[in-house]
Write an enzyme that holds these catalytic residues in place. Structure first.
Site, PDB file in Angstrom:
ATOM      1  CB  SER A 143       7.556 -18.433 -22.223  1.00 25.63           C
ATOM      2  OG  SER A 143       8.291 -17.377 -22.835  1.00 25.63           O
ATOM      3  CG  ASP A 148      15.054 -18.638 -19.054  1.00 22.07           C
ATOM      4  OD1 ASP A 148      15.349 -17.726 -19.854  1.00 22.07           O
ATOM      5  OD2 ASP A 148      13.886 -18.908 -18.722  1.00 22.07           O
ATOM      6  CG  HIS A 198      12.746 -19.354 -22.151  1.00 27.02           C
ATOM      7  ND1 HIS A 198      12.288 -18.887 -20.936  1.00 27.02           N
ATOM      8  CD2 HIS A 198      11.775 -19.045 -23.051  1.00 27.02           C
ATOM      9  CE1 HIS A 198      11.113 -18.317 -21.098  1.00 27.02           C
ATOM     10  NE2 HIS A 198      10.766 -18.409 -22.365  1.00 27.02           N
TER      11      HIS A 198
END
Length: 448
Positions: free
Chosen positions: A180, A284, A314
């Site tokens: 991320s 995601d 995610h």
């Protein structure tokens, strides 16, 4: 792709919300900040003596990984936690991994339980010395503070000034990794290494898991997500909220057209690394940008592996590390960092419900040969951003059929070969109903 502006954001019981970065943070009118992330309790390091070098022989943690905290930049206070697997390589030098945790640039800690657990698992699984960087967070320290801390950590590691790094690490096998926002930091640190400041830095590879890249225009999948998700389960990250992220974490200094969050293809293709792994999750919102990034990396002529986890959102691997898809993703990252060690250890392989292993490379071929199974490769035509693998369902004895996790190996000469392996486990489900299966070496076989 269509331009758009961020929607007005309304608040709830705490007053009107000025910036909504759910599930990480909300900022209310008047300046009150509400951090939404829980389970941030710190985990103590196993060693506090900076001169200790015997920890690898007698690790003090349950997972066999010794840990120690260090300061990497005296001026800013940036620090890191080192994770040294048991044995310290037993005479061999270990890959050196700089790991940057996620958290939307506003939350998370290398010392917190969530990221401590992941870094320890990565060190143990990949047999690597992991340096988990404790970088400064926004809004107290707007970007580029985190990028500066990441660069300081890279320079610190490359200097070999630390006794553990000097004794156990192989500086020619240096990796940058993160998920991320941490993946975005890893990218930007690698991009800086492409300039004159990084002439003496040798990066073997980058491993970016569900990287957080964005832009001033939505991609088609993001348009669709904003218009209405395809099922009843909303995505973890919403496009409207992602629009607000970058302007907020940069203190209003940059918009979503900033090349640090929307890197041009030429910047991506020129990253100074020999290999790369990019992982995306099917549900995601950021997945299309991750695929595009992998294609741009391939444009630089390097070996690129794209891993897609079906049915996941995610950073699923952090919150449910025992899920088969999370275990498989860890296997993929570990094999990328240490390709000499096969991700297929038949004697230790366990399937827990939804699981399918797909590998590539010599280690996989060797494992298939040892099992006596035939090997078959699927050639995928088309470009790396549009090519699709057929995704047959795989049955585990005693359980239902499950979707696969996909691994693509992209080479400089076009779309490479994707190997698909399925496994059959002996026995029935566990009494708990979790469909857990133990797979012996005799029961391992390739279905395709």
């Amino acid at each position: 792709m269509a331009p758009r502006s961020s929607p007005a954001i309304g608040g709830g019981g705490g007053g009107r919300v000025a910036v909504d970065l759910y599930p990480f943070l909300r900022v209310y009118e008047g300046g009150h900040i509400e951090r939404l992330v829980r389970s941030t309790a710190a985990v103590a390091a196993s060693h506090d003596d900076g001169t200790t070098t015997s920890a690898a022989v007698r690790p003090a943690t349950r997972d066999g990984v010794a840990t120690r905290d260090v300061v990497v930049d005296e001026d800013t206070g940036a620090s890191a936690r080192l994770f040294l697997p048991g044995g310290g390589g037993e005479g061999r030098r270990l890959p050196l991994v700089l790991y940057f945790h996620g958290g939307a640039f506003v939350t998370g800690s290398a010392f917190g339980r969530l990221f401590h657990r992941y870094a320890a698992s990565l060190a143990a699984r990949a047999g690597a010395l992991v340096v988990s960087v404790e970088y400064r967070l926004s809004p107290e320290h707007p970007l580029p503070a985190a990028f500066a801390d990441g660069w300081a950590a890279l320079r610190w590691a490359a200097s070999l000034a630390d006794p553990w790094v000097a004794r156990y690490a192989d500086p020619t096998r240096l990796f940058l990794a993160g998920e991320s926002a941490g993946a975005t930091i890893a990218h930007n640190v690698a991009a800086r290494a492409a300039g004159p400041d990084g002439d003496d830095v040798d990066i073997e590879g980058v491993a970016l898991l569900q990287p957080c890249f964005w832009g001033a225009r939505w991609l088609p999948s993001e348009e669709a997500a904003a218009a209405g998700w395809r099922d009843d389960e909303p995505p973890m990250l919403a496009p409207g909220r992602l629009d607000a992220l970058w302007p907020y974490v940069t203190g209003g200094a940059a918009g979503n057209d900033d090349p640090r969050i929307d890197p041009p293809a030429e910047d991506v293709s020129s990253l100074p690394c020999r290999r790369a792994l990019v992982a995306v999750a099917e549900k995601d919102v950021l997945s299309e940008r991750g695929r595009r990034y992998a294609a741009q990396l391939r444009g630089g002529g390097r070996e690129v592996t794209l891993v897609e986890s079906e049915g996941e959102d995610h950073c699923f691997h952090l919150y449910r590390p025992a899920r088969p898809s999370a275990v498989e993703l860890m296997d993929r990252v570990a094999q990328f960092i240490s390709p000499a060690s096969s991700c297929l250890q038949a004697e230790e392989l366990h399937l827990h419900g939804r699981h399918r292993t797909l590998c590539h490379g010599n280690a996989t071929a060797a494992a298939a040969t040892r099992s006596g199974a035939p090997r078959r490769q699927l050639v995928v035509s088309g470009g790396p951003t549009t090519a699709k693998l057929g995704r047959p369902k795989t049955k585990v004895c005693g359980g239902p059929a499950y979707k696969a996790q996909t691994a693509l190996c992209l080479g400089p000469r076009g779309m490479g070969k994707a190997q698909r392996h399925g496994f059959v486990g002996m026995g029935g489900p566990m009494p708990s109903g979790t469909n857990k299966y133990s797979v012996s070496s005799a029961a391992l076989r390739v279905l395709c």
